[in-house]
Every structure is written in structure tokens, then in C-alpha cells.
Design a protein around this motif. Structure first.
Motif, PDB file in Angstrom:
ATOM      1  N   MET A  48       0.828  -1.223   0.000  1.00  0.00           N
ATOM      2  CA  MET A  48       0.000   0.000   0.000  1.00  0.00           C
ATOM      3  C   MET A  48       0.855   1.264   0.000  1.00  0.00           C
ATOM      4  O   MET A  48       0.538   2.237  -0.679  1.00  0.00           O
ATOM      5  N   SER A  49       1.935   1.234   0.788  1.00  0.00           N
ATOM      6  CA  SER A  49       2.724   2.461   0.965  1.00  0.00           C
ATOM      7  C   SER A  49       3.456   2.875  -0.307  1.00  0.00           C
ATOM      8  O   SER A  49       3.884   4.023  -0.424  1.00  0.00           O
ATOM      9  N   GLY A  76       0.822   8.827   1.865  1.00  0.00           N
ATOM     10  CA  GLY A  76       0.174   9.667   2.874  1.00  0.00           C
ATOM     11  C   GLY A  76      -0.611   8.893   3.908  1.00  0.00           C
ATOM     12  O   GLY A  76      -0.795   9.359   5.034  1.00  0.00           O
ATOM     13  N   MET A  77      -1.069   7.667   3.558  1.00  0.00           N
ATOM     14  CA  MET A  77      -1.885   6.893   4.491  1.00  0.00           C
ATOM     15  C   MET A  77      -1.115   6.536   5.756  1.00  0.00           C
ATOM     16  O   MET A  77      -1.675   6.526   6.857  1.00  0.00           O
ATOM     17  N   ILE A 106       9.110  -0.531   4.391  1.00  0.00           N
ATOM     18  CA  ILE A 106       8.041   0.468   4.549  1.00  0.00           C
ATOM     19  C   ILE A 106       8.644   1.845   4.822  1.00  0.00           C
ATOM     20  O   ILE A 106       8.204   2.853   4.260  1.00  0.00           O
ATOM     21  N   LEU A 107       9.657   1.899   5.675  1.00  0.00           N
ATOM     22  CA  LEU A 107      10.309   3.194   5.971  1.00  0.00           C
ATOM     23  C   LEU A 107      10.872   3.811   4.697  1.00  0.00           C
ATOM     24  O   LEU A 107      10.801   5.019   4.492  1.00  0.00           O
ATOM     25  N   THR A 108      11.433   2.959   3.819  1.00  0.00           N
ATOM     26  CA  THR A 108      11.969   3.464   2.542  1.00  0.00           C
ATOM     27  C   THR A 108      10.850   4.026   1.677  1.00  0.00           C
ATOM     28  O   THR A 108      10.998   5.089   1.067  1.00  0.00           O
ATOM     29  N   ASN A 109       9.727   3.315   1.640  1.00  0.00           N
ATOM     30  CA  ASN A 109       8.588   3.788   0.839  1.00  0.00           C
ATOM     31  C   ASN A 109       8.034   5.105   1.358  1.00  0.00           C
ATOM     32  O   ASN A 109       7.543   5.930   0.590  1.00  0.00           O
ATOM     33  N   LEU A 110       8.086   5.296   2.691  1.00  0.00           N
ATOM     34  CA  LEU A 110       7.508   6.508   3.288  1.00  0.00           C
ATOM     35  C   LEU A 110       8.485   7.682   3.311  1.00  0.00           C
ATOM     36  O   LEU A 110       8.101   8.797   3.660  1.00  0.00           O
ATOM     37  N   ALA A 111       9.748   7.419   2.961  1.00  0.00           N
ATOM     38  CA  ALA A 111      10.759   8.483   3.044  1.00  0.00           C
ATOM     39  C   ALA A 111      10.447   9.615   2.071  1.00  0.00           C
ATOM     40  O   ALA A 111      10.095   9.384   0.919  1.00  0.00           O
TER      41      ALA A 111
END
Length: 1085
Positions: free
Chosen positions: A360-361, A366-367, A392-397
Motif C-alpha cells: 500500500m505504501s 500519505g496513508m 516500509i520506511l523506505t517507501n515513506l521516506a
């Protein structure tokens, strides 16, 4: 004591030692070696004797022990003949246990089970529902094709049984019969069709499971039962909910049009920003009419929302995938909080949830951005969980949080788990490629890791640096030289191969080093790994083409070594290179292009997420987890361009009257029990102007969102309004009149509203927050109690109003009664007057701590809304560092709105607020219109609750709403205070131990002048200087805006170029964050 007691003692592991000893000696045979086996034999013989006994108590005891054996995983199949004799027992307890045994072993002992077929058939007529259900289970467990007709007849009879438990077992038997004889499919579909009409929640999950197994493509069977399944969903048992939700997700994808069209239209508008007016007009003519959601689509989304609070992780995951696949993108955000909650479960659940979040990320960062810290790695996490969290942290960076994440990654690199440390280094590389602003920082950090003692860390760093340098090779000659030196120490083949490849690609930039590296490699060629040998050959070829004078002989030597290597890949590569670079009569036409072939520009590698290609699988499925199509996986179809006829879901009038009339009456008698009735959705949208989208049907919801909710309620209207019973009409009328009265009362309050105190506004908005977060499964009685609470709040507000009649701007700290003394801002009074007035302090405490004027107000503005995203409306905000006029717990924020378009923008206002629990916001008054090129500055107040959490809300115009965020730095959550040195030391003495954090700052002595220190500290944080009697100690004081906790900052200069930075405060989290922000600023030149 008989052998019976021994059998029992041995089974349960208990019994007296003496008795156990006697029995043990009596059972061991003279042979000795076979004593253990004779003991087991004796025990089973004992159970057989009990089963053949004339006493029911002995039979019951034996059956209990046998079922206990099965539960522990022991084999009890040899007792089958003895047990099956008791299948016709008159004792119901014995019969139930016999059936439990037979369900387990009927498939293994089919011949013996067949002898009792007539008994099972008689049991299907038994008055006890448990016996009827158990008999059907046993019958369906005997997997012999010859009894298929008997099973079919039994299933048909059980499907019409009065007991829902028996009907549930009939649904289970359907799947067993279908796997035994698929030719019975058509007859079984008839039974499924009948059971789908069942109104019992006990049957719903099982029959849908049978539907999914037998005929998942027969969507037409679901049409008439769709609304019933949606309404029963909350009451179905948990595993049934999972099956139904997955089935309804597939159904929705075939029956409704895409709710994402609205988002696509918005994206098209942004893309076509620069197109001419004529082109725009042509496109708008072609556009279809605006999207309106089908009421049945809305019904499904609304009825699954309460299940996000389920205790079962599988149910939450099922609802999450439903929202992801079929809800509008603007509504899918609510699943993020529930998924993050599941991360507290065991590691197996975490693994699946994190995999789905990772997918999803990638598409919608933004989610999960507000929950970034939930994905930080814990030391107790297993490696599989750690690597998923890294993903996930990489995707949200992004640019905003990358500095925090890189600090986090620095810690991970030092982990003892080497596989995890290597994955972290790869993550840093991906962040560097995704966010160009930090690529140099990441590269420098990775170069520092090259001196690490751990070889795996160094090797992984080399591989990642190689990929980063491929993207910008011209700038980093020094790094390549540094890596060439590492060849002497690094032994990991992949790392050595990467260094050699880099030197070969950049051999013209390092002309002195490359030949020497080749010389060293030629010495160790025979002992190198195959991967390294191939790169040595490549390096030799490249140097031969660019610097043949120095390397010709070396390359020929290496080619000769490669010619006789054991590995055929290396021998082949050697022949190929020799023919290509060494010209002779046999050389082909390619040899003149050798340089272009070897030194061609290589494309930079794409560092992509391994979860990028998983989104075509349905979330939460085995196929998604394995990333391959698993057996039995049913693909989600694409949205239809035109929605199929919705009337197929309408139920006949007579049926409705028959089925739903009783529930209507029940509802009239007890209005609190309207959670499961369809009539709740059958409201007229024109009258539901107040609040509607409460899943439990409660009448109260957040008042500010009434317009949005009423529009959603329009979608949730049922299409069978014509068939409503009189009882339902009465209830609907009552509800509508109640809603109307409530809206009238609210309108009256708004007209008579006086300026509120900060406390009353806090109470009011916290009530709204609680109603928003807790209205998912409340009854009307709950909503009534909330109304009473609101009335009390309003009375309290009226009582406090007289206190705030004559408010002057000088009394900002006295809006609500507080223990802090009356304060006067310093700009109005000179320092000498303040000193004189200290003695007149009205507080009972001797220390005077008063809010002072800010020493420095940084004019740096932050982008709230970019003009491109806002379709011409641009918004910036900054913190004026003044007490807020809207409440003493609020931080003042000034927002400047600019109209950069060539048209007038109307009705600019704050829309929906998505604030963390406890956070409050005082919005600015709506702006009627803003002319082209005009700008206006408005004030807001936000209570951040002494945290740097983001305040998310919608900035709306007449036509659009834009999601925006305001996030304060920790320094803006403070107000400077005027305090004497004596009081500072006294307060500091009370804030030691856990309340004190400190750090050593190192910088040049010229940076430690009093003016420099003052300038640097007040630039970071809104603190006030405290007079100091010592030249080497600089003190600053402030208090947090929300709680009023003191924040004491001390900079103590030591000998040389060091200083001690100390922060004392009760708010240890804020203190440590402030320390981290101040330390680098004070260290800078």
C-alpha cells in the motif's frame, strides 16, 4: 484397584506413586524389552472393555478419554470397531462423543463406517439438533463414491432443517461432497441458492464459503442476497466475516463503477494546467457526467467500517483490503490506524500485515506517514519483520522526514544482526536514489562505513556505492581511489567484483591507479572467486583498449590464465575477449567496435521496491504473500465501464413485507436495537441534513461534518423505499423530526454564540473528537448521553462567559483560571518597572515566572498549499511566537493566502479536520472572495498538546478541497518567560535526574560569544534569556504552551572549545528533541 485406574493414571499423568508402581510391575512382561508395548496394549484393551460394558457411566468415561487422546494427537484408530458399536446408544452424551470420534476416523476406516450408514440416516431424524448435525458431519466424512446419493439427500433435508446449526453443517457438507464428486455441482448450486436466502447469521459464513468453493463465478446468486449479507455482516462469526468480505469485494468489482474516477479527473486537471482554453473546453465536453456512488456500494463500505475494530486480525485485514480495492481513495485512509494496531500482535500476524502495508505504501504514502514511528525497528523483532519495516520506511521516506530516518538507519547499521545491517545499507542506497537532496549525504555516510570493522557491512556498502556512482560517475573520482585501496582488505567476492567493475568503468578518470590494480589482480587471479575473475578479465580488456602501452602484457597474461581456468564460463569469456580486442586475421567485423562495446554508457540501475509488482494480487491473500498465483486464487476483475443494472439487487415486495415486518415491530418497541435493520438506511436524503454516517445508526455525529455526511447518506438510501412497512415509516419520521429539532437548536446556538473561553472551546472540540472516534458501534442511548454532556458543557460555558466580558490584549494569560500568576508582556513595561512590580505578585508562591515578549521572530515561512496543487490558491504559514488570542493552550499560526490565478476564488474556509486525539484547532472565519493576485493573512490557533504531531485538515474553496498539514518544530511549542537567576536555579534544582538531558558541544571559541549563543538559541526555540552573574554560563527559560511546564536551557562554556548544553524540563521527550536540534546549531561556525 483395577487396571482401569492404571489406564486412567497413565493417560492423565497423575495417580499415587504406590498404585502406579504396583500396576507398572504387573504389566511388564518377563521379556522385559517389550514391557512398554504390552503396557500400551493393556491400556487399549482396558478401554475396549469399558466400551463393551453395560454401564453408560463406563462407556462415557471411556469416550471422554478417547476424545482426550485424539485432542493430544495420539492415534486411537484401533478402537474404531469398539467405538462404532456404540453409535446407536440411547445416551445422548455418549452418542455425541462417538460422532466426534467417527468424524475424525471415518475416512480412514471407511468399510467399518459403511456398516453404520443406516444408523446415521436414522440419526438425521433425531429430535436433538446436535445429533442431527453430527450425523451429517460423519456421513460427509465417509469419502466413498457409492454413498454420494445418500449424502446428497441428507444435505437437501438438512438445508431445510429448522435448526440453523444443522443448516450450517449442511453448508459444510456441500464442500466435502463437491470435492468427492464434482458432477453433483448443479444440484449443489440449488442447495447453495436456497441457503443463501437464509436469514440466520450462523449459516451466512458457511454458505458463502461453500459458494466460493463450488461456484465462485455464479455472481447472479448473490444479487438478491447482497443487501442482506451486508446487514448481517457485523453479527456473523469472525471467520465467516472474512469469507463474506472477500466474496463481496469481488462482487463489488463486477457490479459497481470505479469510485476512483473522481480522483482521475482531478489528476487530469493538474496535468492539463498549461493547455489552452480551447483544448480544455473540448476535453470538458468529452468528459462524462460526474461520478455518483451506487447506494449499494456505499452500504457495503459503511457496514464493514465497524469491523476495523474487530479483535480478530484476519477480519481487520479483510476489511482493509476491501477498502483498498473498492472504496474512494479519500476514504481508504481510515484503515491505516487499524493496520498499525495489528502490529502489536504476534510475529506471524505482523509479517502478513507489514507485507500488505509495504504494498500500500508504494502507491499511497500519505496513508501511513502519520504512523512512521510505528515502523521503527525494535531489538526484539525477528529479521523478517525488521526487513519489512525497513521496506516500509523506505517507501515513506520524503524530503520532510528523511533526516530523521537516516539517523534511525545509522543505529540499524550497528546491529548485531548482519543480514539486517546489510539490508539497512541497501535501504540507504534506495533513499539516496529516490530523494536527490540527500544523495550526497548518503554517499558520504556509506563511504564512512567502508572503514567499519565488519566485513559484511563494508562489502554491502561497496555494492551500494557502486550503484550510486553509476548515476553520477564524473563527480566522485576520490571515492573510487579510496575503494581501490580497499581491495587489499576486502575478501567478500561481490564487493571485490563491484570495485573492479567501478575501476574498469572509470579507468580513464583514474589512469594511474587502474593499471596497478590490474597488476595486483593478475598475481591473485588463480585464487579468486569466479565472479571476481570475470571482472578481472573485463578490467584487463578495458585497460587494453584505453591504455595498451602499460597494460598490454598484463592483459595477455590474464587472458592466458583464463584460457586454462576450470570454469567454462571464464574460458568462454577469455576466448570472446581475445578475439574482440586482439586483432588478427580471424578477427571479425566487431573488433573495430571493441571500445564502443566495452566502454559503452551503462544505464543506471533502478533500485526498486520488491513489492512494486505485487499490487495486481488481492491484498491479504496467499498469492500476495508468496508473490505467485496460488491454487484456488480468484482474481479481482477490473471495474466495469458502465455499471450493470442495479435493480437485480431489489427484493420482491411480498418477501420484504414478510421478512422485515417483524423486525420493524421489534424496532418500534425498542428503538435502541436498530443496528441490524435495513430500514435504518431507508431514509429520505432531504431530511437527513444533520448527521447520518454513523455505522451504528446513532443520531449524533460530529456537527462540523454534517453536510458531508448528509451527502453520503444520499448514497446509502435503499432502493426499495416503496416497499417500506408502516412501522418503518413511523420510525423514519420520528428520526427525521428529531434530526430537524436538533439542527434548529444548533442554528439557534450559533446565532446566540458569544466569544468562548479557551476551556469551553477545548471541551466542545474534544467532545466532537470523541464522538467521531467512538461512534462506530454506539446505540441511541449512548448518543443521548453525549447530548446531555454537551448541554452541561454549554452551561459551564455560560457560567464562564461573565469572566471574559472585558478582555484586553494585555491579559492573554488570564483567559482561564490558572495557578500561574498574572503576567504583563514586557514590551509594555520597562525592565526596571518589572523589577519593581515583582514584589506585587498576586501568586502565593514566591517565584515570579511571567510570559515575556519573544526575543526573535524568524520570518521563515512554510508552504501549506502550493499554487499548482491548489489550482491557483497558494498558502504559506509561519509562527509569530505570540500568545494565541484564541486560547492560552494554543500556538498562534499566521496563514497567508495568495490568489495566483486569473479568476476570483470564493468561499475559502477550513473543511474537514483530521487531528490526533486531544489536538484542537481554532479556524479562521471563511473568506468570501479573494481577487486575482490579491493576498490576505489570517490567524489560527492550534493546540498541539506539547507534541510535534501534524495537524491535518482540508483547506477548501467553493469548488475544491485540498488536504494540507501544519507541523511545528519543537521550538515553536514554547513561550519565553521572564525569570530571575535565583528562581531559575531553584526550579532547575527541582528538575534533575530523569528530567535533565545534556550534551557536549564542540566548536571554535569565536562561536561562543554571548551574542552568537543568544542568536543561535533563540533562532531555534522561542525562549527568553535569563540574567546571569557568570560570564561562562548562559541561561534561557520558557514554558510549554499547552501544559505550562518549564523548559530551562543552560549553555555552560568549558575550557578550550567545548561547552555543556543542559536542558531541564518535566517534558522529557520535548527536552530531548530540543537538545538534538540545538546541538548541531551551536556546533556550526
Amino acid at each position: 484397584m483395577s487396571s482401569n485406574s492404571f489406564a486412567y493414571n497413565e493417560q492423565s499423568g497423575g495417580g499415587e506413586a504406590a498404585e502406579l508402581g504396583q500396576e507398572a510391575t504387573s504389566t511388564i512382561s518377563p521379556a522385559g524389552a517389550f514391557g512398554l508395548f504390552s503396557s500400551d496394549l493393556k491400556k487399549n484393551e482396558d478401554l475396549k472393555q469399558m466400551l463393551e460394558s453395560n454401564k453408560d457411566s463406563a462407556k462415557l468415561e471411556a469416550m471422554k478419554r478417547i476424545v482426550g487422546m485424539i485432542a493430544k494427537g495420539k492415534n486411537a484408530s484401533e478402537l474404531f470397531p469398539a467405538v462404532v458399536k456404540n453409535v446407536a446408544s440411547k445416551n445422548i452424551e455418549i452418542k455425541k462423543l462417538v460422532y466426534v470420534y467417527l468424524v475424525r476416523y471415518a475416512e480412514e476406516q471407511q468399510d467399518l463406517a459403511l456398516l453404520s450408514i443406516s444408523t446415521f440416516q436414522r440419526a438425521l431424524k433425531d429430535p436433538n439438533q446436535l445429533i442431527r448435525a453430527s450425523a451429517l458431519r460423519v456421513l460427509s466424512s465417509i469419502r466413498v463414491p457409492i454413498i454420494v446419493p445418500i449424502m446428497m439427500l441428507a444435505i437437501k433435508e438438512a438445508a431445510a432443517d429448522l435448526s440453523p446449526y444443522v443448516r450450517k453443517n449442511a453448508a459444510h457438507a456441500i464442500q466435502k461432497l463437491y470435492s468427492l464428486d464434482p458432477e453433483q455441482k448443479e444440484m449443489l448450486i440449488e442447495v447453495i441458492e436456497k441457503l443463501l436466502k437464509d436469514k440466520s447469521t450462523l449459516v451466512a459464513g458457511s454458505v458463502v464459503m461453500a459458494f466460493e468453493e463450488v461456484c465462485p463465478d455464479r455472481i447472479d446468486l448473490i444479487h438478491k442476497n447482497y443487501r442482506k449479507l451486508c446487514n448481517l455482516l457485523v453479527d456473523v462469526e469472525e471467520w465467516g466475516q472474512v469469507v463474506i468480505i472477500h466474496m463481496l469485494t469481488r462482487y463489488a468489482r463486477t457490479q459497481f463503477v470505479s469510485p476512483w474516477k473522481e480522483d482521475d479527473v482531478l489528476e487530469d486537471n493538474e496535468k492539463n494546467f498549461y493547455e489552452s482554453d480551447d483544448e480544455q473546453e473540448e476535453k470538458t465536453d468529452k468528459k462524462k457526467k460526474p461520478y455518483t456512488m451506487d447506494p449499494d456500494h456505499r452500504l457495503l463500505i459503511r457496514n464493514t467500517k465497524p469491523l476495523l475494530q474487530s479483535r480478530n486480525a484476519a477480519v481487520v485485514m479483510a476489511v482493509a483490503q476491501l477498502y483498498w480495492h473498492i472504496s474512494p481513495k479519500s476514504e481508504a485512509g481510515i484503515i491505516s490506524k487499524s493496520l498499525v494496531r495489528l502490529l502489536r500482535s504476534n510475529r506471524e500476524v505482523q509479517y502478513i500485515v507489514l507485507q500488505n502495508i509495504a504494498t500500500m505504501s508504494i502507491q499511497r504514502k500519505g496513508m501511513f506517514e502519520p504512523y512512521l514511528k510505528s515502523f521503527y525497528v525494535r531489538s526484539t523483532d525477528p529479521t523478517m519483520i525488521k526487513t519489512l519495516k525497513l521496506e516500509i520506511l523506505t517507501n515513506l521516506a520524503n524530503e520532510a522526514n528523511i533526516s530523521t530516518l537516516l539517523r534511525e538507519f545509522q543505529t540499524y547499521v550497528k546491529s548485531q544482526d548482519k543480514q539486517f545491517a546489510a539490508a539497512t545499507i541497501q535501504t540507504i542506497g534506495r533513499c539516496a536514489t529516490n530523494i536527490s537532496e540527500v544523495s550526497d549525504t548518503c554517499l558520504n555516510g556509506l563511504v564512512c562505513l567502508l572503514s567499519n570493522k565488519d566485513e559484511i557491512v563494508v562489502a554491502e556498502s561497496v555494492v551500494v556505492i557502486k550503484k550510486l556512482l553509476q548515476m553520477q560517475p564524473a563527480q566522485h573520482g576520490e571515492i573510487i581511489k579510496h575503494m581501490a585501496k580497499l581491495l587489499d582488505s576486502i575478501t567478500v567476492p561481490v564487493a571485490r567484483a563491484s570495485i573492479l567493475w567501478l575501476i574498469g568503468e572509470n579507468c580513464e578518470r583514474v589512469p594511474k591507479i587502474a593499471p596497478d590494480v590490474l597488476r595486483k589482480m593478475a598475481k591473485s587471479f588463480t585464487s579468486e572467486d569466479d565472479l571476481v575473475k570475470l571482472q578481472i578479465l573485463n578490467l584487463g580488456a578495458k585497460l587494453y583498449l584505453t591504455n595498451s602501452k602499460q597494460t598490454k602484457l598484463l592483459t595477455q597474461y590474464i587472458l592466458n590464465l583464463g584460457k586454462y581456468d576450470q570454469n567454462y564460463d571464464i574460458r568462454d569469456r577469455t576466448r570472446f575477449i581475445r578475439q574482440l580486442i586482439v586483432p588478427n586475421e580471424k578477427s571479425g567485423a566487431l573488433s573495430k567496435y571493441a571500445k564502443k562495446i566495452f566502454l559503452a554508457q551503462k544505464p543506471a540501475p533502478l533500485l526498486e521496491s520488491p513489492f512494486k509488482d505485487r499490487d495486481h494480487f488481492q491484498l491479504g491473500t496467499l498469492s500476495h504473500t508468496l508473490n505467485i498465483k496460488a491454487s484456488g486464487y480468484l482474481e479481482l476483475s477490473n471495474w466495469p465501464e458502465v455499471a450493470p443494472d442495479p435493480s437485480v439487487r431489489n427484493v420482491e415486495v411480498i418477501e420484504l413485507a414478510k421478512e422485515w415486518m417483524p423486525s420493524g415491530k421489534a424496532k418500534k418497541e425498542s428503538p435502541a436495537k436498530k443496528f441490524y435493520s435495513e430500514s435504518e438506511e431507508e431514509q429520505d436524503s432531504a431530511d437527513s441534513s444533520s448527521d447520518s454516517e454513523s455505522e451504528s445508526g446513532s443520531d449524533s455525529e460530529e456537527e462540523g461534518d454534517s453536510n458531508e455526511d448528509s451527502s453520503e447518506d444520499t448514497f446509502s438510501e435503499e432502493s426499495e423505499n416503496a416497499s417500506e412497512s408502516e412501522a418503518e415509516n413511523e420510525i423514519t419520521a420520528k428520526r427525521n423530526s428529531k434530526a430537524k429539532r436538533k439542527s434548529d437548536i444548533e442554528d439557534g446556538e450559533k446565532k446566540n454564540e458569544k466569544p468562548k473561553t479557551s476551556d469551553s472551546s477545548d471541551a466542545e472540540s474534544s467532545l466532537e473528537e470523541s464522538s467521531d472516534s467512538e461512534s462506530e458501534s454506539e446505540s441511541e442511548s449512548d448518543s443521548d448521553s453525549r447530548k446531555v454532556t454537551k448541554e452541561k458543557g454549554k452551561k459551564g460555558q455560560q457560567d464562564r462567559n461573565p469572566l471574559t466580558k472585558d478582555i484586553s490584549l494585555l491579559d492573554l494569560d488570564d483567559f482561564s483560571p490558572a495557578s500561574t500568576p498574572i503576567s504583563f508582556p514586557t514590551p509594555v513595561l520597562s525592565p526596571s518597572v518589572i523589577t519593581d512590580l515583582e514584589g506585587l505578585n498576586l501568586s502565593t508562591s514566591s517565584s515570579a515566572i511571567n510570559v515575556a515578549a519573544p526575543v526573535f521572530v524568524p520570518m521563515k515561512t512554510h508552504v501549506l498549499l502550493h499554487r499548482m496543487s491548489g489550482k491557483g490558491l497558494a498558502a504559506h504559514y509561519f509562527f509569530p511566537r505570540q500568545p494565541s488570542i484564541f486560547g492560552d493552550k494554543m500556538v498562534s499560526v499566521q496563514v497567508t493566502l495568495n490568489n495566483t490565478s486569473d479568476r476570483k476564488i470564493e468561499n475559502i474556509h477550513i473543511g474537514e479536520k483530521k487531528l490526533p486525539i486531544g489536538m484542537q484547532m481554532h479556524v479562521f472565519n471563511p473568506i468570501d472572495s479573494l481577487e486575482p493576485e490579491a493576498s490576505i493573512t489570517v490567524s489560527m490557533g492550534i493546540d498541539f498538546c506539547d507534541s510535534t504531531q501534524t495537524a491535518s485538515f482540508q483547506l477548501c474553496t467553493k469548488d475544491d478541497c485540498f488536504n494540507v498539514n501544519i507541523q511545528p518544530s519543537v521550538g515553536e511549542l514554547l513561550l519565553p518567560v521572564a525569570i530571575s537567576e535565583k528562581d531559575f536555579k531553584k526550579e532547575q534544582g527541582m528538575l534533575t535526574g530523569m528530567n535533565e538531558t545534556s550534551a557536549v558541544v564542540i566548536t571554535a571559541p569565536q562561536n561562543f560569544t554571548p551574542s552568537m549563543i543568544l542568536q543561535k538559541v533563540v533562532n531555534v526555540a522561542n525562549v527568553g534569556p535569563v540574567p546571569s552573574g557568570q560570564d561562562n554560563i548562559h541561561r534561557f527559560a520558557a514554558k510549554t504552551v499547552h501544559s505550562g511546564s518549564l523548559m530551562l536551557v543552560t549553555v555552560e562554556l568549558k575550557e578550550g572549545s567545548t561547552a555543556q548544553l543542559i536542558i531541564n524540563t518535566e517534558k522529557t521527550v520535548i527536552g530531548s528533541v530540543l537538545l538534538r536540534e540545538l546541538k548541531p546549531v551551536l556546533s556550526q561556525g
